[in-house]
Design a protein around this motif. Structure first.
Motif, mmCIF file in Angstrom:
data_model
loop_
_atom_site.group_PDB
_atom_site.id
_atom_site.type_symbol
_atom_site.label_atom_id
_atom_site.label_comp_id
_atom_site.label_asym_id
_atom_site.label_seq_id
_atom_site.Cartn_x
_atom_site.Cartn_y
_atom_site.Cartn_z
ATOM 1 N N VAL A 146 0.875 -1.176 0.000
ATOM 2 C CA VAL A 146 0.000 0.000 0.000
ATOM 3 C C VAL A 146 0.910 1.223 0.000
ATOM 4 N N ASP A 147 0.881 1.988 -1.104
ATOM 5 C CA ASP A 147 1.761 3.142 -1.203
ATOM 6 C C ASP A 147 0.956 4.442 -1.129
ATOM 7 N N ALA A 148 1.598 5.552 -1.456
ATOM 8 C CA ALA A 148 0.976 6.884 -1.425
ATOM 9 C C ALA A 148 0.435 7.209 -0.037
ATOM 10 N N LEU A 149 1.184 6.837 0.994
ATOM 11 C CA LEU A 149 0.795 7.124 2.374
ATOM 12 C C LEU A 149 1.130 8.580 2.672
ATOM 13 N N ASN A 150 0.114 9.352 3.011
ATOM 14 C CA ASN A 150 0.303 10.789 3.135
ATOM 15 C C ASN A 150 0.240 11.208 4.603
ATOM 16 N N GLU A 151 -0.654 12.074 4.979
ATOM 17 C CA GLU A 151 -0.675 12.617 6.346
ATOM 18 C C GLU A 151 -0.827 11.506 7.378
ATOM 19 N N LEU A 152 -0.066 11.608 8.462
ATOM 20 C CA LEU A 152 -0.010 10.554 9.475
ATOM 21 C C LEU A 152 -0.471 11.053 10.836
ATOM 22 N N GLU A 153 -1.008 10.123 11.624
ATOM 23 C CA GLU A 153 -1.301 10.387 13.031
ATOM 24 C C GLU A 153 -1.128 9.075 13.783
ATOM 25 N N TYR A 154 -0.460 9.144 14.934
ATOM 26 C CA TYR A 154 -0.264 7.955 15.777
ATOM 27 C C TYR A 154 -1.345 7.967 16.843
ATOM 28 N N ILE A 155 -2.211 6.948 16.839
ATOM 29 C CA ILE A 155 -3.378 6.913 17.722
ATOM 30 C C ILE A 155 -3.457 5.558 18.408
ATOM 31 N N ASN A 156 -3.311 5.552 19.723
ATOM 32 C CA ASN A 156 -3.513 4.340 20.532
ATOM 33 C C ASN A 156 -2.753 3.134 19.972
ATOM 34 N N GLY A 157 -1.471 3.362 19.664
ATOM 35 C CA GLY A 157 -0.610 2.251 19.262
ATOM 36 C C GLY A 157 -0.631 1.905 17.794
ATOM 37 N N GLU A 158 -1.388 2.661 16.983
ATOM 38 C CA GLU A 158 -1.453 2.382 15.556
ATOM 39 C C GLU A 158 -1.208 3.668 14.758
ATOM 40 N N ILE A 159 -0.745 3.504 13.527
ATOM 41 C CA ILE A 159 -0.502 4.637 12.641
ATOM 42 C C ILE A 159 -1.681 4.780 11.694
ATOM 43 N N TYR A 160 -2.279 5.962 11.692
ATOM 44 C CA TYR A 160 -3.348 6.279 10.745
ATOM 45 C C TYR A 160 -2.718 7.080 9.604
ATOM 46 N N ALA A 161 -3.051 6.711 8.367
ATOM 47 C CA ALA A 161 -2.452 7.369 7.203
ATOM 48 C C ALA A 161 -3.496 7.627 6.133
ATOM 49 N N ASN A 162 -3.600 8.891 5.704
ATOM 50 C CA ASN A 162 -4.381 9.170 4.495
ATOM 51 C C ASN A 162 -3.718 8.480 3.313
ATOM 52 N N ILE A 204 -5.409 14.487 9.487
ATOM 53 C CA ILE A 204 -5.922 13.673 10.593
ATOM 54 C C ILE A 204 -5.351 14.255 11.877
ATOM 55 N N ALA A 205 -6.221 14.583 12.824
ATOM 56 C CA ALA A 205 -5.761 15.082 14.122
ATOM 57 C C ALA A 205 -6.525 14.357 15.219
ATOM 58 N N TYR A 206 -5.836 14.106 16.323
ATOM 59 C CA TYR A 206 -6.432 13.339 17.421
ATOM 60 C C TYR A 206 -6.233 14.073 18.732
ATOM 61 N N ASP A 207 -7.325 14.229 19.466
ATOM 62 C CA ASP A 207 -7.289 14.803 20.809
ATOM 63 C C ASP A 207 -7.300 13.655 21.804
ATOM 64 N N ALA A 208 -6.124 13.319 22.317
ATOM 65 C CA ALA A 208 -6.001 12.153 23.198
ATOM 66 C C ALA A 208 -6.746 12.346 24.517
ATOM 67 N N LYS A 209 -6.861 13.577 24.976
ATOM 68 C CA LYS A 209 -7.511 13.823 26.270
ATOM 69 C C LYS A 209 -8.994 13.488 26.235
ATOM 70 N N THR A 210 -9.630 13.753 25.117
ATOM 71 C CA THR A 210 -11.075 13.519 25.022
ATOM 72 C C THR A 210 -11.439 12.465 23.976
ATOM 73 N N ASP A 211 -10.425 11.805 23.406
ATOM 74 C CA ASP A 211 -10.640 10.748 22.423
ATOM 75 C C ASP A 211 -11.477 11.250 21.247
ATOM 76 N N ARG A 212 -11.085 12.390 20.689
ATOM 77 C CA ARG A 212 -11.782 12.949 19.537
ATOM 78 C C ARG A 212 -10.891 12.863 18.302
ATOM 79 N N LEU A 213 -11.497 12.490 17.178
ATOM 80 C CA LEU A 213 -10.784 12.332 15.914
ATOM 81 C C LEU A 213 -11.308 13.367 14.917
ATOM 82 N N PHE A 214 -10.384 14.104 14.293
ATOM 83 C CA PHE A 214 -10.733 15.154 13.342
ATOM 84 C C PHE A 214 -10.121 14.831 11.983
ATOM 85 N N VAL A 215 -10.861 15.146 10.912
ATOM 86 C CA VAL A 215 -10.364 14.962 9.554
ATOM 87 C C VAL A 215 -10.771 16.162 8.703
ATOM 88 N N THR A 216 -10.007 16.401 7.658
ATOM 89 C CA THR A 216 -10.353 17.438 6.692
ATOM 90 C C THR A 216 -9.715 17.078 5.357
#
Length: 236
Positions: A146-162, A204-216
């Protein structure tokens, strides 16, 4: 991989002229980077209003890419210049520069390690003090790399990638590179009758304090808070 759709929890105003490259939620505000030569910037954004409250522009020679926050330092990549910048989180003063041998796409942090992509299926783990490679993995699903991995966020032990040019976010095991989940965001912004330029999902943005996930997305007029909804596998 487990497949997810989404539920919109909230939506916020987003600068429709921001070609979003990196997105971070920190202390109640968004830190965002934008791209394109002559349009690349680093900015802080009030999430409730979408207003830019602090901003610096990159030299037009540089095409801004992903950002991440480590301590009080913001690491920012550029696309093809093989150069990155480290800024002070508070006043955006430039502290130093670093180089790398690949393109720069997405970046996040995993503990005290930087995690970076370069448009391929590879994810690189980098030392933040020297920006030398510590390790790397190759990302794959049931169909292969799986290529073309763009914006990243590390969330609860896993990598999220657009996944660039798609409506998908891949959830990746950082130890093996296996794609364990796919979030499909198709239709999150209805471009029909919008009347202005838009581009692909990214951010991709993550608010760890309130467990909120944001995307745009690039040039999107909205930022969305979402919940993930697992899709049931069809019975056989």
């Amino acid at each position: 991989p487990v497949r997810y759709t989404y539920k919109k929890v909230n939506s916020f105003t987003h600068d429709p002229d921001a070609f979003t490259q990196g997105l971070i939620f920190n202390d109640g505000i968004l830190i965002e980077s934008t791209g394109h030569h002559g349009e690349s910037s680093l900015r802080k954004v009030d999430i409730s209003s979408g207003n830019v409250i602090q901003k610096i522009d990159l030299d037009q020679a540089y095409f801004g890419e992903g950002i991440t926050l480590l301590g009080d330092e913001i690491f920012m990549l550029t696309w093809k210049s093989q150069k990155g910048f480290v800024f002070d989180k508070n006043d955006f003063s430039k502290k130093r520069e670093f180089t790398y041998p690949t393109e720069g796409w997405g970046i996040t942090t995993m503990g005290d390690t930087l995690v970076m992509t370069d448009e391929s299926e590879k994810i690189y783990f980098m030392d933040p003090s020297t920006f030398t490679q510590i390790d790397k993995i190759e990302v794959y699903d049931q169909n292969g790399p799986v290529d073309a991995l763009n914006e990243l966020e590390y969330i609860n032990g896993e990598i999220y990638a657009n996944v660039y040019q798609t409506d998908d976010i891949a959830i990746i095991d950082p130890k093996t590179g296996k794609v364990t989940g796919i979030i499909n965001l198709e239709g999150i912004f209805n471009k029909q009758n919008y009347g202005r330029r838009t581009d692909v999902l990214n951010g991709i943005a993550y608010d760890a304090k309130t467990d909120r996930l944001f995307v745009t997305g690039k040039y999107y007029p909205k930022l969305y808070e979402i919940d993930l909804v697992p899709l049931e596998e069809p019975s056989i």
